[in-house]
Design a protein around this motif. Structure first.
Motif, PDB file in Angstrom:
ATOM      1  N   HIS A 226      46.863  44.993  24.241  1.00  0.00           N
ATOM      2  CA  HIS A 226      45.678  44.749  23.414  1.00  0.00           C
ATOM      3  C   HIS A 226      44.624  43.936  24.159  1.00  0.00           C
ATOM      4  N   LYS A 227      45.021  43.251  25.234  1.00  0.00           N
ATOM      5  CA  LYS A 227      44.174  42.206  25.808  1.00  0.00           C
ATOM      6  C   LYS A 227      43.811  42.397  27.281  1.00  0.00           C
ATOM      7  N   LEU A 228      44.583  43.217  27.997  1.00  0.00           N
ATOM      8  CA  LEU A 228      44.427  43.287  29.446  1.00  0.00           C
ATOM      9  C   LEU A 228      43.018  43.685  29.887  1.00  0.00           C
ATOM     10  N   ASP A 229      42.544  43.014  30.920  1.00  0.00           N
ATOM     11  CA  ASP A 229      41.251  43.290  31.577  1.00  0.00           C
ATOM     12  C   ASP A 229      40.051  42.812  30.778  1.00  0.00           C
ATOM     13  N   ILE A 230      40.267  42.185  29.643  1.00  0.00           N
ATOM     14  CA  ILE A 230      39.149  41.751  28.811  1.00  0.00           C
ATOM     15  C   ILE A 230      39.000  40.230  28.949  1.00  0.00           C
ATOM     16  N   PRO A 231      37.833  39.754  29.362  1.00  0.00           N
ATOM     17  CA  PRO A 231      37.632  38.301  29.451  1.00  0.00           C
ATOM     18  C   PRO A 231      37.915  37.647  28.097  1.00  0.00           C
TER      19      PRO A 231
ATOM     20  N   THR B 162      50.493  44.456  36.732  1.00  0.00           N
ATOM     21  CA  THR B 162      51.531  43.630  37.363  1.00  0.00           C
ATOM     22  C   THR B 162      52.156  42.712  36.314  1.00  0.00           C
ATOM     23  N   ASP B 163      53.308  42.164  36.636  1.00  0.00           N
ATOM     24  CA  ASP B 163      53.939  41.178  35.744  1.00  0.00           C
ATOM     25  C   ASP B 163      53.017  39.984  35.543  1.00  0.00           C
ATOM     26  N   ALA B 164      52.373  39.572  36.626  1.00  0.00           N
ATOM     27  CA  ALA B 164      51.483  38.404  36.527  1.00  0.00           C
ATOM     28  C   ALA B 164      50.352  38.681  35.534  1.00  0.00           C
ATOM     29  N   GLU B 165      49.833  39.897  35.562  1.00  0.00           N
ATOM     30  CA  GLU B 165      48.777  40.252  34.601  1.00  0.00           C
ATOM     31  C   GLU B 165      49.315  40.239  33.175  1.00  0.00           C
ATOM     32  N   ASN B 166      50.468  40.867  32.997  1.00  0.00           N
ATOM     33  CA  ASN B 166      51.044  40.948  31.653  1.00  0.00           C
ATOM     34  C   ASN B 166      51.376  39.577  31.076  1.00  0.00           C
ATOM     35  N   GLU B 167      51.763  38.645  31.942  1.00  0.00           N
ATOM     36  CA  GLU B 167      52.113  37.315  31.437  1.00  0.00           C
ATOM     37  C   GLU B 167      50.884  36.441  31.223  1.00  0.00           C
ATOM     38  N   SER B 168      49.999  36.433  32.207  1.00  0.00           N
ATOM     39  CA  SER B 168      48.839  35.533  32.107  1.00  0.00           C
ATOM     40  C   SER B 168      47.921  35.924  30.943  1.00  0.00           C
ATOM     41  N   VAL B 169      47.865  37.220  30.653  1.00  0.00           N
ATOM     42  CA  VAL B 169      46.930  37.661  29.614  1.00  0.00           C
ATOM     43  C   VAL B 169      47.292  37.063  28.252  1.00  0.00           C
ATOM     44  N   GLY B 176      45.326  38.472  34.109  1.00  0.00           N
ATOM     45  CA  GLY B 176      45.370  39.416  32.982  1.00  0.00           C
ATOM     46  C   GLY B 176      44.077  39.434  32.182  1.00  0.00           C
ATOM     47  N   SER B 177      43.546  38.222  31.893  1.00  0.00           N
ATOM     48  CA  SER B 177      42.208  38.110  31.278  1.00  0.00           C
ATOM     49  C   SER B 177      41.260  37.646  32.374  1.00  0.00           C
ATOM     50  N   PRO B 178      40.721  38.556  33.132  1.00  0.00           N
ATOM     51  CA  PRO B 178      39.933  38.156  34.295  1.00  0.00           C
ATOM     52  C   PRO B 178      38.580  37.589  33.892  1.00  0.00           C
ATOM     53  N   GLU B 179      38.012  36.828  34.778  1.00  0.00           N
ATOM     54  CA  GLU B 179      36.615  36.437  34.592  1.00  0.00           C
ATOM     55  C   GLU B 179      35.755  37.584  35.090  1.00  0.00           C
ATOM     56  N   LEU B 180      35.025  38.177  34.172  1.00  0.00           N
ATOM     57  CA  LEU B 180      34.123  39.276  34.498  1.00  0.00           C
ATOM     58  C   LEU B 180      32.870  39.075  33.676  1.00  0.00           C
ATOM     59  N   ALA B 181      31.759  39.558  34.183  1.00  0.00           N
ATOM     60  CA  ALA B 181      30.500  39.309  33.486  1.00  0.00           C
ATOM     61  C   ALA B 181      29.771  40.601  33.137  1.00  0.00           C
ATOM     62  N   ILE B 182      28.950  40.484  32.107  1.00  0.00           N
ATOM     63  CA  ILE B 182      27.945  41.496  31.778  1.00  0.00           C
ATOM     64  C   ILE B 182      26.603  40.859  32.122  1.00  0.00           C
TER      65      ILE B 182
END
Lengths: 493, 471
Positions: A226-231, B162-169, B176-182
């Protein structure tokens, strides 16, 4: 060839309370008496063909089946192959009164509805002369105890986010007192910087689900997908009790678990580096796996939050409108003081939040504001839904049917003690769930049940949730129970 | 016979002014009652939609205003349009209302036909659709799609998390919840939820006290008018703004996944950009691997003389996303790249995934606009009105600065020297029976329906002159 429909002639423990008459038969004299299966499997060949065409323009990979709503009726959903399934998923818990309900059809074809559809107002600027009355006779008449006002929105996510905004403005205005915004606030906010923007946070619970927009998703903690890749905002989450079932056998352990979670909730409020404006909690964490907690826990949350000046938002998007055996599930708790806000959507068709404190409306207009501020056509539906639910006593009915289903599931599951566990939702209407040992076993159950004519959904990693309509009667319960039992027998012979 | 006469043979021929104060006494009473349960402090008046017709909106006091604000630019075909009434009464609509589906799981067999009607008027280069509920929702759904697409490009479209993405998110943390901008623009308006609010930069009051993402704002051109007399200056202005955009791409600490822009910044003051500016934005986004999102929430559906305003610019290649709402009644975004749809299901997902009732209306609106060629008609009426306004401008130059929207049909605006005078003008227009709205602090925007014709333009111009002559 049409396979034999399930018969509902099985003798089961009778309803504990007086039988009040069959609302489903009244609404739906033509409703089928059991599932009708015409294709070898569900989804059938027509679904596969139609879905392929639809997929060229619209992401439909999560389709269970392409639905023929015209031929759906009451508790039975028809797919485009002509299969009719008993539906205890009901559009992810969002159909209150069954398919093609005559009272809703009447509302849908009324002049008021036509007016609301073709002249959609910017409600806060140009409210219609009818809107106040529509609210008073519907959404507000259904308000939870202690709630007197409403702000309308469009979906559960949007309801929660507007409630967060109300909480954030409220807390900021307490700090600001009678002072106006400072020049620094007015300029920094245009750079998305402090102090004009805010470092206050909204707290939620592990495994909570509150929607998928950016603020609501920051409070959603159900599944990674539900959350991946979303700031996301760096907002805190507290643990939600992991209770042992049946509750009656684990009272002491469960009390201890709830006390642990309450202590952690309080610790986070005390130690989080920035102010916590509000916390949001579901009466039952639904997407997260139908996780329940006791009235003791929720009273504790209310007490602590009240003492610490943190607002309490109860998310009744999935639990609201009768399914729990109360109109609002949080009425089960008998809180000493009501929540600050209660959000709703799904079964009510309209969305928004209830509140009582006038200070939750910011002092200046145009702050809690947008073009439409809700949708009168959905408010009209909410009004009819409320009136029908009240007229037929559907909340009480649901409580009784739920007890009947729960009791019978209990006895069915005694035959599968190692495969099915943690039956939950006792004395909680039809808001019932149970679980398997693995996600694969759960998924196999959902598919096998669907092929026997039962449309049922999962939640959490390995749970099954029951989310029927409010016109789910004893004969539907019997069909449901029979299919559950047959499916388990097939999977675990 | 004009289109408004075809749809509305009984449309009033002139405004009716029945009260001396606005809102009138009945409106005031009704607003006070409603305000006890629903915040109504922003109410202009309480409308009687049953009595409203075509370009005229009725209030409960018996006033009948010529409406050039049209529910903040969201009524396409006039009040009580018979074609929409027919659709509202159809069996298809009844089903959509009483059996509202969770479209991602249980799409109706009607959906293919409903979506096809909308796609018939998709912007050039777009052939796919995702559906939402409001402009803010449409934009945020597009942000989510852009973020998933951007990260998908980095890790590979089919590469697993990755596991790190799945856990950190689950802790709302990177990776997993990256810093990205619009990247959006100063004076932009894209909605008021948390992410759309972070991209909005119109007025402090829209944003104060809300947590926001640390997202950058570039500068949107500030042209001198009339455009024909200031070509060289405005060309330089385009260059200046494009340089800022590129500098932000080079220097912003957080990767920029998408650039979000309105064809005309509407809430922010009806600020226009040239075709060269928009092509420049497209070129920069391609160079830096970011998506281009065009926000057509207010500009879309005919009012600029094209069905979609960005079609004036011939942007190539076509934008990655075009968002819509308001006049279309339904909301969402158009797109064309199949990798905008994430590999895993349930990522771009929610309970309803839109509302077929509103999608049916969108299809009907699209079909009426096409059938009657209403975008081209708006262009004709707009040209007629613009000439009248130019004449007024030369008579009252101080009251009508920076008249803009030439060749953009009825999407016209002008400015006052003082916000207080603008506000007085908006209020005074009620006394001559016109409901009209502002934008930014000092501007007036015209947002009539697509069935606004020369006869309505005559009434509007006469009303403006009547007020101006009293100043």
């Amino acid at each position: 060839m049409i396979r034999t429909a399930y018969k509902s002639g099985i003798t089961r423990a009778s309803l504990s309370k007086r039988y009040l008459g069959n609302v489903s038969k009244l609404y739906y004299p033509e409703e089928v008496t059991g599932p009708v299966l015409v294709s070898e499997n569900v989804p059938g060949p027509k679904t596969i063909e139609l879905n392929k065409k639809l997929g060229e323009h619209f992401d439909n990979r999560a389709t269970y089946f392409v639905t023929d709503y015209k031929n759906s009726l009451g508790n039975y959903i028809s797919d485009c192959d002509g299969n009719k399934l008993l539906d205890v998923y009901a559009q992810i818990s969002s159909i209150a009164l069954g398919y093609n309900n005559p009272a809703l059809i009447k509302t849908a074809q009324s002049e008021d509805m036509v007016n609301a559809l073709v002249n959609r107002p910017a409600l806060a600027c140009f409210p219609s002369k009818e809107y106040g009355q529509i609210l008073e006779e519907g959404i507000l008449a259904a308000a939870p105890p202690g709630m007197t006002k409403v702000w309308t929105a469009l979906s559960g996510s949007c309801a929660n986010e507007t409630a967060y905004k109300a909480a954030l403005m409220y807390q900021a205005s307490i700090k600001r007192g009678d002072n106006d915004f400072t020049a620094e606030e007015l300029s920094s906010v245009m750079d998305n910087a402090l102090p004009g923007t805010s470092d206050m946070v909204i707290m939620s619970f592990d495994k909570g689900f509150h929607g998928r927009l950016f603020g609501s998703l920051s409070t959603t903690r159900s599944k990674a997908i539900h959350k991946l890749d979303i700031p996301a905002f760096d907002w805190p989450k507290a643990p939600f009790p992991e209770l042992k079932y049946p509750l009656s056998e684990f009272e002491a352990e469960n009390r201890k678990e709830e006390e642990r979670c309450l202590a952690e909730f309080e610790r986070i409020i005390d130690q989080w580096p920035t102010q916590i404006a509000a916390f949001i909690v579901e009466p039952v964490q639904s997407e997260g796996g139908d996780n329940h907690a006791s009235a003791f826990f929720f009273k504790g949350l209310r007490e602590i939050s009240k003492a610490k000046g943190v607002l309490m938002i109860v998310d009744e998007v999935q639990t609201g409108v009768g399914a729990s055996g109360k109109f609002w599930a949080h009425e089960h708790w008998n809180l000493p003081t009501p929540p600050d806000m209660v959000t709703f959507s799904k079964k009510f068709q309209a969305a928004g939040f209830y509140f009582a404190n006038p200070d939750l409306q910011p002092k200046q207009p145009f702050r809690q504001f947008n073009t439409w501020c809700g949708d009168p056509s959905k408010a009209l539906l909410a009004k009819t839904i409320y009136q029908e639910v009240t007229h037929y006593g559907l909340v009480g009915r649901t409580a009784e049917i739920g007890d009947y289903v729960y009791g019978n599931l209990q006895s069915i599951f005694t035959k599968f003690p190692t495969q099915v566990k943690n039956l939950r939702g006792e004395k909680f209407g039809t808001f019932i769930a149970f679980e398997f040992n693995t996600a694969n076993e759960r998924n196999a159950f959902l598919v096998a049940a669907r092929n026997k004519g039962l449309n049922i959904g999962g939640c959490g990693d390995q749970s099954v949730r029951m989310r029927p309509t409010l016109v789910f009667e004893r004969e539907h319960a019997d069909v449901f129970l029979q299919i559950v039992e047959d499916t388990l027998k097939q999977l675990y012979p | 016979m004009g289109i408004s006469e075809q749809y509305f043979p009984n449309e009033p021929t002139a405004p009716v002014v029945a009260t001396t104060e606005f809102p009138g006494p009945k409106s005031q009473e009704s607003i006070a009652a409603l305000n006890k349960v629903f915040d109504s402090r922003a109410s202009y008046f309480v409308a009687d939609y049953e009595k409203s017709l075509g370009n005229y909106i009725a209030d409960v006091d018996g006033n009948m205003y010529l409406d050039v604000y049209a529910q903040i630019a969201s009524i396409a075909l006039g009040y009580n349009n018979p074609a929409l009434i027919e659709v509202a009464k159809s069996d298809l609509m009844t089903r959509a209302i009483v059996d509202r589906p969770a479209m991602g799981n249980f799409p109706s067999k009607d959906l293919e036909g409903i979506a096809s009607e909308i796609l018939k008027v998709a912007p050039k280069g777009q052939d796919k659709l995702w559906s939402g509920l409001s402009g803010a929702d449409a934009n945020e759904l597009a942000f989510k799609a852009a973020f998933m697409w951007y990260q998908g490009k980095k890790r590979g479209y089919t590469t697993e998390f990755t596991d790190a993405e799945n856990e950190s998110v689950m802790k709302n943390q990177a990776p997993g919840s990256p810093e990205l901008a619009i990247l959006s623009f100063k004076r932009a308006f894209h909605g008021r939820l948390f992410a759309s609010g972070s991209a909005t930069c119109s007025k402090p009051i829209h944003k104060l006290d809300f947590p926001s993402f640390n997202w950058p704002k570039a500068e949107y051109p500030e042209y001198k008018y009339p455009l024909s007399e200031n070509e060289a200056y405005n060309k330089e202005e385009d260059k200046r703004c494009l340089t800022i955009v590129e500098d932000i791409f080079k220097s912003w600490a957080i990767p920029i996944a998408a650039l979000l822009v309105e064809p005309i910044q509407s809430e922010g003051g009806d600020n226009h950009g040239s075709a060269e500016f928009f092509q420049g934005l497209r070129d920069i986004t391609l160079k830096y691997g970011a998506a281009l999102i065009i926000d057509e929430v207010q500009t879309g559906v005919g009012a600029t003389g094209k069905f979609w305003a960005h079609e004036h610019f011939n942007i190539t290649p076509a934008p990655d996303f075009v968002t819509f709402s308001k006049k279309f009644q339904s909301a969402g975004y158009f797109f064309h790249d199949s990798e905008i749809v994430p590999k895993h299901t349930y990522r771009q997902f929610n309970t309803w995934c839109g509302d077929p009732a509103r999608m049916i209306l969108a299809g009907a609106i699209g079909s009426e606009v096409t059938k009657h060629d209403l975008a081209a008609r708006a262009q004709e009426v707009g040209a007629y009105l613009f000439a009248k306004l130019e004449a007024l401008q030369s008579k009252y130059p101080k009251l009508m600065k920076n008249l803009r929207g030439k060749n953009r049909a009825t999407f016209i605006a002008w400015s006052f020297e003082e916000p207080s005078l603008r506000n007085k003008f908006l209020a005074d227009m009620k006394t001559v029976g016109v409901n009209i709205g502002g934008c930014a602090e000092d501007s007036v925007r015209l947002r009539p329906t697509l069935v606004f014709e020369e006869k309505h333009a005559d009434i509007l111009a006469a009303a403006i002159e009547k007020i101006y002559s009293s100043y």
